[in-house]
Motif scaffolding. Structure first.
Motif, PDB file in Angstrom:
ATOM      1  N   SER A  69       4.766   0.877   3.001  1.00 56.31           N
ATOM      2  CA  SER A  69       5.172  -0.387   2.365  1.00 56.31           C
ATOM      3  C   SER A  69       6.408  -0.972   3.038  1.00 56.31           C
ATOM      4  CB  SER A  69       5.449  -0.167   0.875  1.00 56.31           C
ATOM      5  OG  SER A  69       4.292   0.262   0.199  1.00 56.31           O
ATOM      6  N   LYS A  70       7.366  -0.116   3.372  1.00 58.93           N
ATOM      7  CA  LYS A  70       8.597  -0.597   4.015  1.00 58.93           C
ATOM      8  C   LYS A  70       8.325  -1.138   5.415  1.00 58.93           C
ATOM      9  CE  LYS A  70      11.873   2.193   1.377  1.00 58.93           C
ATOM     10  NZ  LYS A  70      12.699   3.422   1.336  1.00 58.93           N
ATOM     11  N   LEU A  71       7.385  -0.539   6.143  1.00 57.23           N
ATOM     12  CA  LEU A  71       7.032  -1.060   7.462  1.00 57.23           C
ATOM     13  C   LEU A  71       6.493  -2.478   7.359  1.00 57.23           C
ATOM     14  CD1 LEU A  71       5.234   1.850   9.378  1.00 57.23           C
ATOM     15  CD2 LEU A  71       7.554   1.006   9.682  1.00 57.23           C
ATOM     16  N   LYS A 128      -0.355   3.448   9.156  1.00 60.16           N
ATOM     17  CA  LYS A 128      -0.204   2.021   9.447  1.00 60.16           C
ATOM     18  C   LYS A 128      -1.137   1.588  10.572  1.00 60.16           C
ATOM     19  CE  LYS A 128       1.615  -2.001   8.868  1.00 60.16           C
ATOM     20  NZ  LYS A 128       1.282  -2.760   7.640  1.00 60.16           N
ATOM     21  N   LEU A 129      -1.293   2.436  11.591  1.00 59.37           N
ATOM     22  CA  LEU A 129      -2.212   2.117  12.685  1.00 59.37           C
ATOM     23  C   LEU A 129      -3.660   2.065  12.199  1.00 59.37           C
ATOM     24  CD1 LEU A 129      -0.691   4.274  15.574  1.00 59.37           C
ATOM     25  CD2 LEU A 129      -0.746   1.777  15.458  1.00 59.37           C
ATOM     26  N   ILE A 135      -4.570  11.292   3.642  1.00 58.37           N
ATOM     27  CA  ILE A 135      -5.769  10.630   3.112  1.00 58.37           C
ATOM     28  C   ILE A 135      -5.458   9.945   1.784  1.00 58.37           C
ATOM     29  CG2 ILE A 135      -8.138  10.960   2.323  1.00 58.37           C
ATOM     30  CD1 ILE A 135      -7.818  11.438   5.321  1.00 58.37           C
ATOM     31  N   ILE A 136      -4.744  10.660   0.899  1.00 56.03           N
ATOM     32  CA  ILE A 136      -4.384  10.086  -0.403  1.00 56.03           C
ATOM     33  C   ILE A 136      -3.454   8.896  -0.206  1.00 56.03           C
ATOM     34  CG2 ILE A 136      -3.124  10.524  -2.551  1.00 56.03           C
ATOM     35  CD1 ILE A 136      -4.206  13.394  -2.460  1.00 56.03           C
ATOM     36  N   ALA A 137      -2.478   9.036   0.687  1.00 53.68           N
ATOM     37  CA  ALA A 137      -1.545   7.927   0.953  1.00 53.68           C
ATOM     38  C   ALA A 137      -2.281   6.720   1.515  1.00 53.68           C
ATOM     39  CB  ALA A 137      -0.451   8.381   1.912  1.00 53.68           C
ATOM     40  N   ALA A 138      -3.311   6.945   2.331  1.00 50.65           N
ATOM     41  CA  ALA A 138      -4.103   5.834   2.862  1.00 50.65           C
ATOM     42  C   ALA A 138      -4.805   5.082   1.737  1.00 50.65           C
ATOM     43  CB  ALA A 138      -5.125   6.360   3.874  1.00 50.65           C
ATOM     44  N   ILE A 139      -5.349   5.816   0.788  1.00 50.75           N
ATOM     45  CA  ILE A 139      -6.032   5.182  -0.341  1.00 50.75           C
ATOM     46  C   ILE A 139      -5.046   4.377  -1.200  1.00 50.75           C
ATOM     47  CG2 ILE A 139      -7.245   5.673  -2.524  1.00 50.75           C
ATOM     48  CD1 ILE A 139      -8.603   8.016  -1.072  1.00 50.75           C
TER      49      ILE A 139
END
Length: 330
Positions: A119-121, A154-155, A84-88
């Protein structure tokens, strides 16, 4: 994608939905995360809002609303707090001066790794057209990711971008839609994320082929007619027979989705009138052995179409999906 912008519902003559705020996200998260983790999510929101300050989507709304929407999708999947944090924060490294090290210092190595992975994707580039083919792109995405949560974030990012695609220029809208159908929907399928796959396909189909999508949906609507009553009768007949045979199970009827019908029509050169399996039934039982017993029961009720049986229990699909498929004369 970091700079994907959202549609403005008011510009399209559609009443805008109530704004989904960080307070709404925190309320949703409180249903399954402990209070201290919800506080960490709010802290991530403050961090992200400051990093994205002054950035806006094409609709004019502050950019931070997009990461909140992505986090909302993941909250609906009951994803863990790091996801959740990474999504934000998923666009912070790509679109702001914030470095991975700063995220690691504020939220830990796990979150920083997820954000960096997303970010790398986004930054994958190919040297040749052959390398850039959808299948190669999918393989590279799956191979380069150490943590599957990166792909899931990412999805969710792509799903929200597809939901808000309307304000894009037509040519860019079509490019993103094609990419979604060829790359992201198959990855969702590979991961067994069926609801995400179906929505990506529906949104992608509508954006890439708007006229075909409208015509096919209208044909499905007209063909529906009194079939709901027929479907209910068939569902009842199957359920009654299962009870008679002492097999505990669940029977669900459903309408095939427009994109899957379109692909079938295109692959086989069929008109809509020539597609026989617009509707389907899903029978859920307790184990594989019961599946085969149930198949026999159904084949006694309705005559099977020769050559249309598929055994995905003996030979599962690549995403682990297992079932028996058959086509019947109604």
């Amino acid at each position: 994608m970091g700079r994907q912008m959202a549609a403005n519902p008011e510009q399209q003559g559609v009443a805008p939905e109530p704004r989904y705020l960080i307070s709404d996200l925190c309320e949703d998260l409180e249903a399954y995360l402990p209070p201290e983790q919800v506080r960490d999510v709010y802290r991530a929101y403050l961090f992200g809002a400051e990093a994205h300050e002054g950035q806006h989507r094409m609709s004019g709304e502050p950019y931070i609303y997009h990461p909140i929407a992505v986090a909302r999708i993941l909250a609906g999947m009951r994803m863990d707090v790091s996801s959740i944090i990474a999504a934000i924060l998923h666009d912070v490294i790509e679109d702001t001066p914030i470095a991975k090290e700063q995220i690691e210092q504020a939220f830990g190595e796990e979150v920083a790794g997820l954000v960096d992975g997303v970010s790398k994707l986004t930054q994958i580039h190919f040297e040749s057209r052959a390398e850039a083919q959808a299948e190669n792109f999918r393989k590279m995405m799956l191979a380069m990711v150490k943590d599957i949560r990166v792909i899931i974030i990412k999805l969710a990012d792509r799903l929200h971008n597809m939901r808000t695609l309307g304000v894009m220029r037509p040519e860019k809208r079509r490019r993103i839609a094609r990419e979604t159908l060829e790359i992201y929907a198959p990855i969702a399928n590979r991961l067994g994320m069926n609801s995400v796959r179906l929505e990506l396909q529906d949104l992608g189909f509508s954006a890439l082929y708007p006229m075909r999508s409208r015509v096919l949906k209208e044909a499905i609507r007209k063909a529906r007619g009194n079939r709901r009553e027929i479907l209910s009768k068939i569902e009842t007949a199957i359920m009654r027979r299962l009870v008679q045979e002492g097999i505990p199970g669940e029977v669900r009827s459903r309408e095939k989705h427009p994109y899957s019908l379109y692909m079938k029509m295109r692959a086989k050169g069929l008109s809509f009138a020539e597609v026989s399996d617009v509707y389907a039934f899903r029978i859920i039982v307790d184990k594989a052995d019961t599946c085969y017993r149930t198949l026999g029961i159904v084949h006694n009720l309705y005559k099977p179409v020769p050559g249309k049986f598929k055994d995905y229990i003996a030979i599962p699909k690549s995403n682990g999906y297992q079932s028996l498929h058959t086509v019947l004369f109604g």
